[in-house]
Design an enzyme around this catalytic site. Structure first.
Site, PDB file in Angstrom:
ATOM      1  N   LYS A 100      -8.628  -3.234   8.981  1.00 24.35           N
ATOM      2  CA  LYS A 100      -7.932  -1.950   9.138  1.00 24.35           C
ATOM      3  C   LYS A 100      -6.457  -2.015   8.772  1.00 24.35           C
ATOM      4  O   LYS A 100      -5.592  -1.486   9.468  1.00 24.35           O
ATOM      5  CB  LYS A 100      -8.098  -1.420  10.564  1.00 24.35           C
ATOM      6  CG  LYS A 100      -9.543  -1.159  10.977  1.00 24.35           C
ATOM      7  CD  LYS A 100      -9.632  -0.612  12.378  1.00 24.35           C
ATOM      8  CE  LYS A 100     -11.070  -0.316  12.775  1.00 24.35           C
ATOM      9  NZ  LYS A 100     -11.875  -1.550  12.959  1.00 24.35           N
ATOM     10  N   ARG A 101      -6.160  -2.640   7.646  1.00 24.06           N
ATOM     11  CA  ARG A 101      -4.769  -2.719   7.212  1.00 24.06           C
ATOM     12  C   ARG A 101      -4.308  -1.382   6.649  1.00 24.06           C
ATOM     13  O   ARG A 101      -5.088  -0.637   6.062  1.00 24.06           O
ATOM     14  CB  ARG A 101      -4.592  -3.808   6.157  1.00 24.06           C
ATOM     15  CG  ARG A 101      -5.007  -5.203   6.609  1.00 24.06           C
ATOM     16  CD  ARG A 101      -4.150  -5.707   7.770  1.00 24.06           C
ATOM     17  NE  ARG A 101      -4.333  -7.136   7.969  1.00 24.06           N
ATOM     18  CZ  ARG A 101      -4.952  -7.679   9.018  1.00 24.06           C
ATOM     19  NH1 ARG A 101      -5.442  -6.895   9.943  1.00 24.06           N
ATOM     20  NH2 ARG A 101      -5.061  -8.992   9.125  1.00 24.06           N
TER      21      ARG A 101
END
Length: 247
Positions: A100-101
């Site tokens: 989830k960057r």
């Protein structure tokens, strides 16, 4: 076959299932035989994950590693994550790195580079806009294109506070993100007609899935929340296209 959507759908057809198995190993919750005699927490986690990978290989097309469960163990945990990703790929599983960057373009480019060779797909936060997503779906230094699942409608209850808000034009925040993802994804379509930019749409948000699928016809949906979080068969059907593909 270099396009991530084409590769994934080919594997879905080969095994006859659209299932993704999540590996979110919490030491206290894994079976006692995996922990017994382990010299370290990482060793216990490795035993468990290797067992799962061997059990699902050839039966499901993909697995998803929750990076946080490995990063918490420091450098040894990250090294284990890399070993497990490599093992899963050897067993012909498509690997989704759930990290989830989301950051500005140059930082996103570094995150994308860190995933090159480790996975087939990754998860990305679209909050910073298209320039924070594009680095994840460009061809990598190795020439292999990654796929990215952008967070559109998440399965957690707290997501409603933001994702259900109405904008001035009547769309919800989730719908506006869906439109952004659909537009950006047109630049990276595969031969299958699906994009390298997919979308996370939670199984616990079945009421929104029909409209989100309408807005994102070319996106593969990653559908979390099935099973333990309460999502069932009827909840996920709207995430698929009429041909049975797309999620």
């Amino acid at each position: 076959m270099h396009h991530p959507a084409d590769r994934l759908l080919d594997r879905v057809r080969a095994v006859g299932s659209p299932t993704c198995v999540g590996l979110d190993p919490v030491l206290e919750r894994i079976p006692e035989p995996c922990r017994a005699g382990a010299g370290s927490p990482v060793e216990g986690v490795e035993r468990f994950c290797r067992g799962v990978i061997e059990a699902i290989a050839g039966r499901v097309p993909a697995c998803k590693f929750q990076s946080a469960c490995f990063e918490r163990h420091g450098a040894d945990g990250v090294a284990l994550l890399d070993r497990l990703c490599a093992l899963a790929m050897e067993r012909e599983l498509h690997v989704i790195l759930d990290f989830k960057r989301g950051d500005i373009g140059i930082s996103a480019a570094h995150y994308a580079a860190s995933a090159d060779g480790r996975c087939d797909w990754l998860t990305a936060n679209p909050y910073l806009g298209v320039d924070g997503l594009e680095p994840f779906i460009r061809p990598t230094a190795s020439g292999r294109r990654l796929g990215a699942f952008a967070l559109v409608r998440t399965s957690n209850p707290g997501g409603d506070a933001i994702q259900s808000l109405r904008l001035e034009d009547g769309r919800t925040v989730a719908q506006s993100v869906a439109d952004l993802v659909a537009e950006a994804g047109e630049a990276c379509l595969g031969g299958s007609g699906y994009s390298a930019l997919g979308a996370v749409v939670g199984a616990t948000k079945a009421g929104d899935a029909v409209e989100l699928r309408r807005r994102m016809p070319r996106q593969i949906f990653l559908v979390p929340g099935f099973g333990a979080q309460g999502g069932g068969i009827d909840d996920v059907l709207a995430c698929f296209n009429p041909d049975g593909l797309g999620a």
